[in-house]
Scaffold this motif. Structure first.
Motif, PDB file in Angstrom:
ATOM      1  N   TYR A 210     -19.736 -24.740 -12.308  1.00 50.16           N
ATOM      2  CA  TYR A 210     -18.824 -23.860 -13.025  1.00 50.16           C
ATOM      3  C   TYR A 210     -19.355 -22.446 -13.246  1.00 50.16           C
ATOM      4  N   ASP A 211     -20.521 -22.126 -12.696  1.00 52.86           N
ATOM      5  CA  ASP A 211     -21.091 -20.801 -12.938  1.00 52.86           C
ATOM      6  C   ASP A 211     -20.197 -19.689 -12.408  1.00 52.86           C
ATOM      7  N   GLY A 212     -19.704 -19.825 -11.194  1.00 53.88           N
ATOM      8  CA  GLY A 212     -18.824 -18.799 -10.631  1.00 53.88           C
ATOM      9  C   GLY A 212     -17.499 -18.724 -11.345  1.00 53.88           C
ATOM     10  N   LEU A 213     -16.974 -19.868 -11.758  1.00 52.29           N
ATOM     11  CA  LEU A 213     -15.701 -19.895 -12.472  1.00 52.29           C
ATOM     12  C   LEU A 213     -15.809 -19.169 -13.807  1.00 52.29           C
ATOM     13  N   ARG A 214     -16.943 -19.341 -14.476  1.00 52.67           N
ATOM     14  CA  ARG A 214     -17.121 -18.676 -15.762  1.00 52.67           C
ATOM     15  C   ARG A 214     -17.007 -17.160 -15.616  1.00 52.67           C
ATOM     16  N   SER A 215     -17.716 -16.590 -14.661  1.00 56.52           N
ATOM     17  CA  SER A 215     -17.685 -15.130 -14.513  1.00 56.52           C
ATOM     18  C   SER A 215     -16.344 -14.657 -13.964  1.00 56.52           C
ATOM     19  N   ASP A 216     -15.739 -15.421 -13.063  1.00 52.93           N
ATOM     20  CA  ASP A 216     -14.424 -15.040 -12.543  1.00 52.93           C
ATOM     21  C   ASP A 216     -13.368 -15.093 -13.640  1.00 52.93           C
ATOM     22  N   ALA A 217     -13.474 -16.099 -14.504  1.00 53.74           N
ATOM     23  CA  ALA A 217     -12.526 -16.216 -15.605  1.00 53.74           C
ATOM     24  C   ALA A 217     -12.633 -15.029 -16.542  1.00 53.74           C
ATOM     25  N   MET A 218     -13.862 -14.656 -16.871  1.00 54.47           N
ATOM     26  CA  MET A 218     -14.061 -13.521 -17.757  1.00 54.47           C
ATOM     27  C   MET A 218     -13.566 -12.231 -17.128  1.00 54.47           C
ATOM     28  N   ALA A 219     -13.594 -12.151 -15.801  1.00 57.62           N
ATOM     29  CA  ALA A 219     -13.127 -10.942 -15.118  1.00 57.62           C
ATOM     30  C   ALA A 219     -11.650 -10.687 -15.383  1.00 57.62           C
ATOM     31  N   PHE A 220     -10.909 -11.735 -15.703  1.00 61.74           N
ATOM     32  CA  PHE A 220      -9.483 -11.549 -15.982  1.00 61.74           C
ATOM     33  C   PHE A 220      -9.266 -10.524 -17.089  1.00 61.74           C
ATOM     34  N   PHE A 221     -10.070 -10.601 -18.134  1.00 57.34           N
ATOM     35  CA  PHE A 221      -9.901  -9.680 -19.253  1.00 57.34           C
ATOM     36  C   PHE A 221     -10.127  -8.239 -18.809  1.00 57.34           C
ATOM     37  N   HIS A 222     -11.137  -8.025 -17.988  1.00 54.26           N
ATOM     38  CA  HIS A 222     -11.391  -6.670 -17.503  1.00 54.26           C
ATOM     39  C   HIS A 222     -10.188  -6.139 -16.740  1.00 54.26           C
ATOM     40  N   HIS A 223      -9.597  -6.981 -15.895  1.00 51.80           N
ATOM     41  CA  HIS A 223      -8.416  -6.562 -15.132  1.00 51.80           C
ATOM     42  C   HIS A 223      -7.231  -6.256 -16.038  1.00 51.80           C
ATOM     43  N   GLN A 224      -7.207  -6.828 -17.240  1.00 50.76           N
ATOM     44  CA  GLN A 224      -6.094  -6.603 -18.162  1.00 50.76           C
ATOM     45  C   GLN A 224      -6.307  -5.382 -19.049  1.00 50.76           C
ATOM     46  N   ARG A 225      -7.417  -4.685 -18.896  1.00 50.58           N
ATOM     47  CA  ARG A 225      -7.682  -3.549 -19.776  1.00 50.58           C
ATOM     48  C   ARG A 225      -6.643  -2.440 -19.591  1.00 50.58           C
ATOM     49  N   SER A 226      -6.242  -1.881 -20.698  1.00 51.11           N
ATOM     50  CA  SER A 226      -5.372  -0.710 -20.713  1.00 51.11           C
ATOM     51  C   SER A 226      -6.223   0.515 -21.017  1.00 51.11           C
ATOM     52  N   GLY A 227      -5.866   1.646 -20.395  1.00 54.41           N
ATOM     53  CA  GLY A 227      -6.513   2.902 -20.744  1.00 54.41           C
ATOM     54  C   GLY A 227      -7.851   3.139 -20.091  1.00 54.41           C
ATOM     55  N   THR A 228      -8.117   2.495 -18.968  1.00 49.44           N
ATOM     56  CA  THR A 228      -9.374   2.739 -18.254  1.00 49.44           C
ATOM     57  C   THR A 228      -9.121   2.612 -16.761  1.00 49.44           C
ATOM     58  N   PRO A 229      -9.783   3.432 -15.943  1.00 52.48           N
ATOM     59  CA  PRO A 229      -9.637   3.293 -14.489  1.00 52.48           C
ATOM     60  C   PRO A 229     -10.433   2.091 -13.995  1.00 52.48           C
ATOM     61  N   PHE A 230     -10.038   1.559 -12.843  1.00 51.78           N
ATOM     62  CA  PHE A 230     -10.695   0.395 -12.263  1.00 51.78           C
ATOM     63  C   PHE A 230     -11.372   0.794 -10.963  1.00 51.78           C
ATOM     64  N   ASP A 231     -12.690   0.714 -10.996  1.00 49.13           N
ATOM     65  CA  ASP A 231     -13.500   1.144  -9.871  1.00 49.13           C
ATOM     66  C   ASP A 231     -13.618   0.015  -8.860  1.00 49.13           C
ATOM     67  N   ALA A 232     -13.487   0.349  -7.593  1.00 49.57           N
ATOM     68  CA  ALA A 232     -13.542  -0.656  -6.536  1.00 49.57           C
ATOM     69  C   ALA A 232     -14.871  -1.396  -6.524  1.00 49.57           C
TER      70      ALA A 232
END
Length: 546
Positions: free
Chosen positions: A135-157
């Protein structure tokens, strides 16, 4: 006024329902990067956790069959060699699904590797792994969802990949009207508020305090539990792809802070009517079309009137913040505690200011007229942080402190938060009398035992009731697993770890659809989830009204 929810409430997909922390190590579940699955895999009769199993954990599969006698199962390595075998246990009709099922238990096999297949009565499961770091990869991928949902910030490739890189949304750059100076709905206030930042709701461009509060709590609580278990390194600095990585602060707390800053911006300023209360939500004046990136949204934004529920979410989340962030940023912790105190005082002065169910144009209403549970949760957090008698008395005087329904039959959620207060009082050191503390802890294990009993009675081992499958119910499943995990923390008993792990089996493919509900994980995983800016369906689709 009722003291507990008597029926399941519709749950729209907020961050807290897409992502719920499960194990003390910080394990989370959420849609990750999409992947194309095999249609044929969905039809197999042998339903397994499509990602796999921990070598030292439970390993059970559900077999859809009309057979009434036990069937022989074989566990085969990728080479085809059988490494274990046994007989299934007939279960008959599974009430929620209506399917006739049997269960294969291969927990005694504790080997590791990739490409294992379980065969039963001529049917084979999809391949799966047996490994300790499953589950190590799932944990970090799951947390990445919140970053993708951020408002008011640009998303760097470099952080999100080229497919998801985009400009900041709602900062006032055309065509956005922006969230830096947002007016209220007519008749609500005569000023504007800077409410930039925070997380968008999973399904639209709105930002909701009652969803943000519990989502933040879940994220920060996962860190608190991991730290108690000595496993916080998995959630530490540079463990996630977030802009703040490398700043000496655990990345999970950096991510939660993005929402905490927003929640505090939603607090009504001093000198204004309802000062200290929190605006219930902010979103577009009309429903946002789909698909539409936030930076391309041209609609005016509106603040919606304060509510007691939102204010108590702010109080609880900010009080928790003051406790957990103090070791990393004392000034921020002080700011959180000040906001929490003001919110608590304001809510006590306005205990019945409810968000109207009719306020559903452009965003969900999230009405909640039972806020005694939010009062209990906020009091518990403030007491755990400050050890002050006033907050202790508010918590212990609440009917929820002794209620047998604090852990709802349908699990906790944005509208049912009493369980959060119980979990905090059961785990965070506090000055409650030993007998009261022990009773609280017993209520956690009793709730967990109830979930285990429910799992044992179902062919797919799910902790929710047979009628508990509604929009957002996967979040309820994961939230129940948190209770199981905390019960395991409190008692050290293996059965609770087993139950928490088996909820992962359900979410990752051992279910009536034979489908992993986590995108990108498993042979057949969910695709095209309801989402305003990830929806691949063209703009000709009509936007839903909720």
């Amino acid at each position: 006024m009722p003291t507990a929810a008597s029926s399941p409430r519709p749950r729209r997909l907020a961050a807290t329902l897409l992502t719920s922390s499960l194990l003390v190590g910080g394990l989370l579940t959420t849609p990750a990067a999409a992947a194309v699955g095999s249609d044929a895999a969905a039809t197999t009769a042998v339903r397994v956790n499509q990602v796999g199993y921990l070598p030292d954990g439970p390993k059970r599969a559900t077999v859809v069959t009309t057979a009434t006698q036990p069937l022989t199962w074989q566990l085969r390595e990728a080479s085809g060699t059988a490494v274990a075998s046994g007989a299934t246990v007939p279960r008959g009709a599974d009430t929620p699904s209506g399917q006739s099922v049997q269960v294969a238990d291969f927990s005694s096999f504790q080997g590791s590797g990739s490409g294992y297949v379980l065969t039963v009565d001529g049917s084979s499961s999809v391949p799966f792994d047996l490994r300790a770091n499953l589950y190590d990869g799932l944990r970090s991928d799951a947390m990445a969802f919140f970053h993708h949902q951020r408002s008011g910030t640009p998303f760097d490739a470099s952080l999100v990949g080229s497919a998801h890189a985009r400009p900041a949304g709602h900062l006032g750059v055309a065509p956005n009207k922006g969230d830096t100076s947002v007016p209220c709905q007519a008749g609500v206030c005569d000023y504007t508020q800077d409410v930039r930042g925070g997380w968008y709701d999973a399904g639209d461009h709105g930002k909701y305090v009652v969803n943000g509060g519990i989502s933040t709590w879940l994220m920060v609580n996962s860190f608190e539990r991991a730290k108690r278990a000595g496993k916080d390194a998995a959630l530490g600095d540079s463990s996630l792809k977030v802009p703040e990585r490398g700043n000496g602060v655990p990345d999970v707390l950096d991510e939660a802070r993005w929402e905490l800053d927003f929640l505090m911006r939603m607090q009504v300023p001093e000198g204004k009517p309802y000062a200290g209360m929190a605006f219930h939500k902010i979103h577009d004046a009309a429903w946002t079309g789909m698909p539409l990136r936030p930076d391309q949204d041209p609609q005016p934004r509106e603040l919606h009137r304060p509510s007691t529920a939102a204010t108590l979410n702010l109080a609880a989340a900010a009080a928790q913040c003051a406790r957990v962030y103090r070791a990393y940023d004392p000034a921020f912790a002080d700011r959180c505690l000040s906001a929490a105190r003001k919110a608590w005082t304001a809510a006590r002065a306005n205990p019945a200011l409810y968000a109207p169910d009719s306020d559903s144009t452009g965003g969900g209403a999230y009405g909640d007229t039972t806020v005694s549970d939010e009062f209990y949760w906020a009091a518990a957090e403030l007491y755990a942080t400050t050890d002050e008698s006033g907050y202790r008395d508010a918590a212990t005087d609440s009917s929820w402190h002794t209620s047998s329904t604090a852990f709802s039959a349908y699990g906790f959620g944005w509208a049912d938060t009493a369980a959060l207060g119980r979990l905090t009082l059961a785990t965070v050191p506090n000055g409650l009398p030993a007998a009261d503390r022990d009773r609280i802890r017993t209520s956690v294990t009793a709730a967990a035992d109830g979930y285990l009993s429910r799992m044992a009675a179902q062919g797919y081992a799910v902790p929710v009731p047979a009628d508990g499958y509604f929009w957002g119910s996967n979040g309820e499943v994961a939230n129940d697993a948190i209770v199981l995990a905390v019960a395991g923390e409190l008692t050290g008993k293996e059965r609770y770890r087993t139950g928490a792990l088996e909820t992962m089996d359900y979410l990752l493919g051992r279910n009536a659809l034979g489908q992993s509900y986590v995108s990108g994980y498993g042979e057949t995983s969910s695709q095209n989830q309801h989402h305003r800016f990830w929806d691949p369906i063209r703009a000709s689709r009509t936007a839903p009204s909720g």
